[in-house]
Design a protein around this motif. Sequence first.
Motif, PDB file in Angstrom:
ATOM      1  N   LYS A  12      -5.674 -12.649  -0.584  1.00 51.83           N
ATOM      2  CA  LYS A  12      -5.880 -11.221  -0.308  1.00 51.83           C
ATOM      3  C   LYS A  12      -4.621 -10.423  -0.630  1.00 51.83           C
ATOM      4  O   LYS A  12      -4.691  -9.350  -1.243  1.00 51.83           O
ATOM      5  CB  LYS A  12      -6.271 -11.036   1.153  1.00 51.83           C
ATOM      6  CG  LYS A  12      -6.515  -9.579   1.542  1.00 51.83           C
ATOM      7  CD  LYS A  12      -6.867  -9.465   3.021  1.00 51.83           C
ATOM      8  CE  LYS A  12      -7.029  -7.999   3.428  1.00 51.83           C
ATOM      9  NZ  LYS A  12      -7.325  -7.864   4.888  1.00 51.83           N
ATOM     10  N   ALA A  61      -1.871  -7.106  -7.127  1.00 49.95           N
ATOM     11  CA  ALA A  61      -2.392  -6.870  -8.477  1.00 49.95           C
ATOM     12  C   ALA A  61      -3.001  -5.477  -8.590  1.00 49.95           C
ATOM     13  O   ALA A  61      -2.808  -4.777  -9.594  1.00 49.95           O
ATOM     14  CB  ALA A  61      -3.428  -7.934  -8.833  1.00 49.95           C
ATOM     15  N   LYS A  62      -3.703  -5.059  -7.555  1.00 50.52           N
ATOM     16  CA  LYS A  62      -4.329  -3.735  -7.546  1.00 50.52           C
ATOM     17  C   LYS A  62      -3.280  -2.637  -7.683  1.00 50.52           C
ATOM     18  O   LYS A  62      -3.521  -1.608  -8.330  1.00 50.52           O
ATOM     19  CB  LYS A  62      -5.124  -3.551  -6.249  1.00 50.52           C
ATOM     20  CG  LYS A  62      -5.758  -2.177  -6.094  1.00 50.52           C
ATOM     21  CD  LYS A  62      -6.484  -2.063  -4.750  1.00 50.52           C
ATOM     22  CE  LYS A  62      -7.045  -0.659  -4.552  1.00 50.52           C
ATOM     23  NZ  LYS A  62      -7.702  -0.531  -3.216  1.00 50.52           N
ATOM     24  N   HIS A  63      -2.112  -2.871  -7.109  1.00 49.61           N
ATOM     25  CA  HIS A  63      -1.047  -1.867  -7.141  1.00 49.61           C
ATOM     26  C   HIS A  63      -0.011  -2.157  -8.237  1.00 49.61           C
ATOM     27  O   HIS A  63       1.076  -1.568  -8.228  1.00 49.61           O
ATOM     28  CB  HIS A  63      -0.362  -1.797  -5.771  1.00 49.61           C
ATOM     29  CG  HIS A  63      -1.224  -1.174  -4.707  1.00 49.61           C
ATOM     30  ND1 HIS A  63      -1.168   0.162  -4.395  1.00 49.61           N
ATOM     31  CD2 HIS A  63      -2.190  -1.702  -3.906  1.00 49.61           C
ATOM     32  CE1 HIS A  63      -2.035   0.436  -3.437  1.00 49.61           C
ATOM     33  NE2 HIS A  63      -2.672  -0.684  -3.118  1.00 49.61           N
ATOM     34  N   HIS A  64      -0.359  -3.061  -9.147  1.00 51.90           N
ATOM     35  CA  HIS A  64       0.481  -3.373 -10.313  1.00 51.90           C
ATOM     36  C   HIS A  64       1.868  -3.859  -9.908  1.00 51.90           C
ATOM     37  O   HIS A  64       2.880  -3.495 -10.534  1.00 51.90           O
ATOM     38  CB  HIS A  64       0.585  -2.155 -11.231  1.00 51.90           C
ATOM     39  CG  HIS A  64      -0.745  -1.563 -11.607  1.00 51.90           C
ATOM     40  ND1 HIS A  64      -1.634  -2.204 -12.449  1.00 51.90           N
ATOM     41  CD2 HIS A  64      -1.350  -0.400 -11.229  1.00 51.90           C
ATOM     42  CE1 HIS A  64      -2.720  -1.464 -12.592  1.00 51.90           C
ATOM     43  NE2 HIS A  64      -2.576  -0.370 -11.852  1.00 51.90           N
ATOM     44  N   SER A 104      -4.199 -10.245  -4.420  1.00 53.92           N
ATOM     45  CA  SER A 104      -5.130  -9.285  -5.015  1.00 53.92           C
ATOM     46  C   SER A 104      -4.680  -7.853  -4.763  1.00 53.92           C
ATOM     47  O   SER A 104      -4.807  -6.979  -5.630  1.00 53.92           O
ATOM     48  CB  SER A 104      -6.540  -9.497  -4.448  1.00 53.92           C
ATOM     49  OG  SER A 104      -7.024 -10.788  -4.762  1.00 53.92           O
ATOM     50  N   LEU A 105      -4.153  -7.613  -3.569  1.00 58.08           N
ATOM     51  CA  LEU A 105      -3.658  -6.277  -3.236  1.00 58.08           C
ATOM     52  C   LEU A 105      -2.460  -5.924  -4.118  1.00 58.08           C
ATOM     53  O   LEU A 105      -2.351  -4.791  -4.602  1.00 58.08           O
ATOM     54  CB  LEU A 105      -3.264  -6.227  -1.760  1.00 58.08           C
ATOM     55  CG  LEU A 105      -2.949  -4.845  -1.173  1.00 58.08           C
ATOM     56  CD1 LEU A 105      -4.154  -3.926  -1.274  1.00 58.08           C
ATOM     57  CD2 LEU A 105      -2.493  -4.992   0.279  1.00 58.08           C
ATOM     58  N   GLU A 154       0.811  -1.215   0.000  1.00 61.46           N
ATOM     59  CA  GLU A 154       0.000   0.000   0.000  1.00 61.46           C
ATOM     60  C   GLU A 154       0.843   1.262   0.000  1.00 61.46           C
ATOM     61  O   GLU A 154       0.413   2.294  -0.531  1.00 61.46           O
ATOM     62  CB  GLU A 154      -0.947  -0.023   1.202  1.00 61.46           C
ATOM     63  CG  GLU A 154      -2.031  -1.094   1.087  1.00 61.46           C
ATOM     64  CD  GLU A 154      -2.860  -1.237   2.342  1.00 61.46           C
ATOM     65  OE1 GLU A 154      -2.384  -0.770   3.408  1.00 61.46           O
ATOM     66  OE2 GLU A 154      -3.954  -1.816   2.268  1.00 61.46           O
TER      67      GLU A 154
END
Length: 396
Positions: free
Chosen positions: A220, A226-229, A223-224, A160
């Motif tokens: 989880k 992947a969300k942040h590339h 996925s996190l 994050e």
Amino acid sequence: MTNYRIYGGNIVTPTSIIKNGTVEIEQGRITNISNTPIYSPNSSDVDATGKWIMPGLIDTHSDTIEREIQPRPGSVFPIELSFFELERKLAVQGITTIYHSLSMLGERTDKYLRQNDLVRSLFYKLKELAKQEHLVRHKLHLRFEITNREAVHVVEEFIEQGVIDQLSFMDHTPGQGQWRNIELQKQLMMSQNHYTEEETMEILEEKKNLPKIDPSILQKLASLAAKHHIPLASHDDDSIEKLEAMEGWDVSISEFPIELSIAKEAKARGLHTVMGAPNVILGRSHSENLSALEALKEGVVDVLCSDYYPPSMIQSVFHLWKKHQYDLPFAMNLVSLNPAKALGISQQFGSITEGKVADILVVNEKEETPNIEQVFVGGNLVCGLHYIKQTSSIHV
């Protein structure tokens, strides 16, 4: 930033070799590639006559920062000193983009540099150092052990806050993965740490019984990422079941598959398969697993990384070309364009292509051995070496 030309050398592109070629560089980018000779060079131009003009190397997985900080069990050097000393070595070796790999094993590990709190502080320190003036481009690769339940929140924090650039899931439970051969693992631990056989077996038994993180939590994290590339890799794949699980988590890279059948399956599933360049040069895996040469012969290797020995990157290219008759652009792509594709940075880096960032090596070949003479990162000359012959008039 100076505009200039590198001329007279043999340019290695992703698909061919341009003899007596010229690369034009403006504002740190490649603007033109041709086979037009230069008869009236400018003072800023670089004469590469008779040499190779190659793309900078991209190392997806290197543990070397750990060894630079702690070269011996009782010797721990300051992180700033280790970082900049290692950077100089990497530049000389032609590695223009490095993914420093730090392993987060947990608090029970006997490896000092792989304990949670220390790894967390190292990542933040390395991130700050990477923002300073530098010779090469620094990226961070977190290797996360899936028995390390206490550190899940740290991985989330890293993702994050943009601390890491690559994430891999590891499972070093004895009896599977890299350590299918428990006897080999036992002997290695005894030789490295000077344990008795009884002490070693106690440690191995404890590791075998460590509970693993629930798959839903790993999902989880995946996925996190992947969300942040952030590219996600699996490590030491040893079964179809493991590949299926990793595929469900959108893993795109398979590092060091253990067997040829697994490497073939990883390739068939569209994963970027990574093997060690030291494995290529030595002709075998130090863990007695899949030979990189065997995997290359079967066409299931996309990327070569330095793993634990950075000089192996450029050496493996010439080794494959000279000793195993692989096409030179193919061998070069294994350490440049293919890593860039696997990590999602190929639009900017990884090849001598018009429009890309000018990360370029000028390499002189001596008796079939590559000698890197000049290294350009973002169009800037960061390293220059001039080899001289000993003369009889100089006495020491």
